[in-house]
Write an enzyme that holds these catalytic residues in place. Structure first.
Site, short mmCIF file in Angstrom:
data_model
loop_
_atom_site.label_atom_id
_atom_site.label_comp_id
_atom_site.label_asym_id
_atom_site.label_seq_id
_atom_site.Cartn_x
_atom_site.Cartn_y
_atom_site.Cartn_z
CB CYS A 2 17.23 56.08 13.60
SG CYS A 2 16.55 54.79 14.63
N GLY A 28 15.55 53.51 7.94
CA GLY A 28 14.54 53.03 8.86
C GLY A 28 13.18 53.06 8.22
CG ASN A 102 21.12 57.94 13.99
OD1 ASN A 102 21.91 58.27 13.12
ND2 ASN A 102 20.87 56.67 14.24
N GLY A 103 21.15 56.63 17.31
CA GLY A 103 22.27 56.06 18.04
C GLY A 103 21.80 55.16 19.15
CB CYS A 238 29.81 54.14 12.45
SG CYS A 238 29.19 52.49 12.07
CE1 TYR A 244 22.53 46.68 3.81
CE2 TYR A 244 22.12 47.79 5.89
CZ TYR A 244 21.66 47.08 4.80
OH TYR A 244 20.33 46.80 4.68
P1 AMP Z 1 22.52 37.96 6.57
O1 AMP Z 1 21.57 37.40 5.58
O2 AMP Z 1 21.99 37.88 8.00
O3 AMP Z 1 23.91 37.42 6.45
O4 AMP Z 1 22.59 39.53 6.31
C1 AMP Z 1 23.40 40.02 5.30
C2 AMP Z 1 22.62 40.95 4.41
O5 AMP Z 1 21.94 41.93 5.18
C3 AMP Z 1 23.58 41.66 3.47
O6 AMP Z 1 23.08 41.51 2.15
C4 AMP Z 1 23.56 43.11 3.92
O7 AMP Z 1 23.42 43.95 2.79
C5 AMP Z 1 22.38 43.24 4.86
N1 AMP Z 1 22.75 43.87 6.15
C6 AMP Z 1 23.92 43.91 6.77
N2 AMP Z 1 23.84 44.56 7.96
C7 AMP Z 1 22.57 44.97 8.09
C8 AMP Z 1 21.86 45.70 9.09
N3 AMP Z 1 22.45 46.15 10.21
N4 AMP Z 1 20.55 45.92 8.88
C9 AMP Z 1 19.94 45.47 7.77
N5 AMP Z 1 20.56 44.78 6.81
C10 AMP Z 1 21.86 44.52 6.94
#
Ligand code: AMP
Length: 449
Positions: A2, A28, A102-103, A238, A244
Site C-alpha cells: 500500500c 497498490g 500502510n502495514g 524493511c 522490490y
Molecule cells: P514468483 O513468480 O512467485 O517467483 O514471483 C517473483 C516475481 O514477483 C519477481 O519477478 C518479483 O519482481 C515479483 N515480486 C516479488 N515479491 C512480490 C510481492 N510481494 N508482490 C508482487 N510481486 C512481487
C-alpha cells in the site's frame, strides 16, 4: 504494501494527493481513495481501480478543502471488497475521522475479539478498523490523547495518517518498518508520503523522514508540525522495500533505492568472479531486475542487453489467484528478443523469486527462443519465510525456497545455474550501518506482542 499520502495546508489538497497516489501506483493497484476536510466536514471518495480511473475532475471537485489523505490498496489474498478500500471513515463522539494505513498489525485478532466481546460491530476485515474503534471507545477529551492510548494497544508494522475535521496526525511505528517521508510543497503546505518519488510530481522539497516511533501533528495552531516521540525507537526498516517494492527514484531513510539495487547486482557479479560461466550478455527481467542487471554488467564487463521485452499494459503477475492464470499472465507480459539471444549464453537477473512461477516461465521462454544457456541470478536472498509486516507473500508452503534447496530450484526452473545473494550480501548492498527487517529471509519476527 500500500501507499499513503497526507497533504496539509494547500487549497489543492485532493488534487495533489491524487498526483502523489498516481506516482505510487506501483505500491497498490486494487483500490484507491481520498478523504478531504473542509469547514468541519470530511468528504471521501474511494473505489476499486487505478488512481487515473477513480479520480477524474468530478471526483476531485467533490473533495473540497485544504487537507486530504489518500491510499492505494495493494491486492492481498482474500477480500477484494470495496469495503476494504481506504480511507476508513467514521463518525464518533468528537466528530468525524478518517484513517489511512500502510502495514500490518500483528495483534489484530486479539484486539478485534476484545472489541467485539464489548459490543463493537465491524464492517470490514481490515486491521485499520480496530484503530477507529479504539479511538471512538476512549473517553479522553482530546483526539490526540485518544490516538496515543489507542496506539498503546496497536502492535505491528504501521504508518498511519489520521485526519479529523481540522488536524492531521501522522504516526510511524517504533521500528520504522514501512517508509514515510515529510516534504514542503512549493505551492504551500506539507506532504507526507510513503515514498519520496511522489515529491517530484507535486513539486515538494524533501524535509526529512518521519522518525520511528514519532507522531507529527499538523494543525492551524502552528506553521510547523508538532513532533512527539511516542515510542522508544528501535529502527528496523524493511529490506524488501529496497529489493522490490519501492520505485528506484525514491530515497528511503537516506538511501536511494536505485543505488542499493545497483549494488545488489554488483555483488552478484563479484560472487561470480571465479565461476567458469562465459556469458554473452546480462539481461534484466523488466522492470524490477533492471538496476541490478546494470550493476552486474558494470562490475563484470559483460554487456547489458534488453533481451526480454515487457508489455506495459498487463498488471503485476504475482497476485493472480490461480497458478494457471499466473503462468498465462507472465507470458502475456514478457516476450523474448529472439534475434538478440539465439545461440547465446545469458545471465538473467531478477530481483526476487517467490513461488518460482516467473523464473521458470522466463527460462523456458528464453530457451524456446534459442538461448544456448540461461544462468539465473537473483538480487536478493532466498525467501524462506512468510511476511507478516505488510508484504503479501503467500503462505510458507507456496514459497519455493521453503520447499526446495537451491539446486532443486535450479533444476525445477530448468536453468543452467542459479545464484542468490546471501543475507549479508543484501545488508552490505543496502548499507550495513543499521539493522533491517529481514524476516522473509531469516525468519526473525522481531515485533513481539
Ligand atoms: P514468483 O513468480 O512467485 O517467483 O514471483 C517473483 C516475481 O514477483 C519477481 O519477478 C518479483 O519482481 C515479483 N515480486 C516479488 N515479491 C512480490 C510481492 N510481494 N508482490 C508482487 N510481486 C512481487
Amino acid at each position: 504494501m500500500c501507499a499513503i499520502v497526507g497533504i496539509y495546508g494547500n487549497e489543492n489538497a485532493a488534487r495533489l494527493a491524487s498526483l502523489a497516489l498516481f506516482s505510487m501506483q506501483h505500491r497498490g493497484q486494487e483500490a484507491t481513495g481520498i478523504s478531504s476536510s473542509c469547514e468541519g466536514k470530511i468528504y471521501t471518495k474511494k473505489d476499486r481501480g487505478l488512481v487515473s480511473e477513480v479520480f477524474n475532475n468530478k471526483a476531485l471537485e467533490y473533495l473540497k478543502g485544504d487537507m486530504a489523505i489518500g491510499h492505494n490498496r495493494y491486492s492481498t489474498a482474500g477480500s477484494d471488497s470495496i469495503l476494504d478500500a481506504q480511507p476508513v471513515f467514521a463518525k464518533y463522539k468528537l466528530g468525524e475521522i478518517s484513517i489511512v494505513h500502510n502495514g500490518n498489525l500483528i495483534n489484530k485478532e486479539e484486539v478485534r475479539k476484545e472489541l467485539i466481546d464489548n459490543g463493537a460491530i465491524f464492517q470490514t476485515g481490515m486491521d485499520t478498523e480496530n484503530l477507529i474503534h479504539l479511538i471512538a471507545k476512549n473517553s479522553k477529551d482530546r483526539l490526540r490523547d485518544r490516538i496515543v492510548e489507542a496506539l498503546q494497544k496497536t502492535i505491528g508494522a504501521y504508518c498511519f495518517i489520521i485526519q479529523s475535521r481540522n488536524k492531521q496526525f501522522v504516526i510511524r511505528d517504533r521500528y520504522g518498518i514501512r517508509p514515510l517521508s515529510l516534504g514542503r510543497l512549493k505551492s504551500g503546505g506539507y506532504i507526507v508520503s510513503s515514498e519520496t518519488c511522489a515529491f517530484e510530481l507535486v513539486d515538494a522539497e524533501f524535509i526529512r523522514d518521519i522518525r520511528p516511533g514519532e507522531m507529527l501533528i499538523f494543525s492551524k495552531k502552528s506553521d510547523e508540525p508538532e513532533s512527539i516521540q511516542l515510542f522508544e525507537p528501535e529502527f528496523r526498516p524493511c529490506a524488501f522495500e529496497y529489493v522490490y517494492f519501492a520505485r528506484p527514484d525514491s530515497v528511503i531513510d537516506g538511501k536511494n533505492v536505485y543505488m542499493t539495487r545497483e549494488n545488489m547486482g554488483k555483488t552478484l557479479a563479484r560472487n561470480d568472479k571465479n565461476s567458469h560461466i562465459k556469458a554473452d550478455m546480462v539481461i534484466p527481467v523488466p522492470d524490477s531486475g533492471v538496476p541490478a542487471a546494470l550493476g552486474y554488467s558494470q562490475e563484470s564487463g559483460v554487456p547489458f542487453k534488453y533481451g526480454i521485452i515487457r508489455n506495459h499494459y498487463v498488471g503485476r503477475t504475482f497476485i493472480e489467484p490461480t497458478q494457471e492464470m499466473r503462468n498465462m499472465k507472465v507470458k502475456m507480459k514478457l516476450s523474448p528478443m529472439r534475434s538478440l539471444i539465439e545461440g547465446k549464453s545469458l545471465l538473467v537477473i531478477d530481483d526476487s523469486v517467490v513461488r518460482g512461477t516467473t523464473s521458470k516461465r522466463i527460462v523456458r521462454m528464453l530457451k524456446e527462443a534459442g538461448a544456448k544457456e540461461v544462468h539465473f541470478r537473483v538480487a536478493s536472498p532466498e525467501i524462506k519465510f512468510p511476511n507478516f509486516y505488510g508484504i503479501d507473500t503467500p503462505n510458507q508452503d507456496e514459497l519455493i525456497s521453503h520447499r526446495m534447496t537451491k539446486d532443486e530450484i535450479c533444476e525445477y526452473i530448468e536453468a543452467d545455474s542459479l545464484e542468490y545473494l546471501s543475507i549479508q550480501d543484501l545488508v552490505d548492498s543496502i548499507g550495513n550501518d543499521r539493522h533491517y527487517a529481514l524476516e522473509s529471509f531469516d525468519g526473525d519476527y522481531f515485533v513481539t506482542k
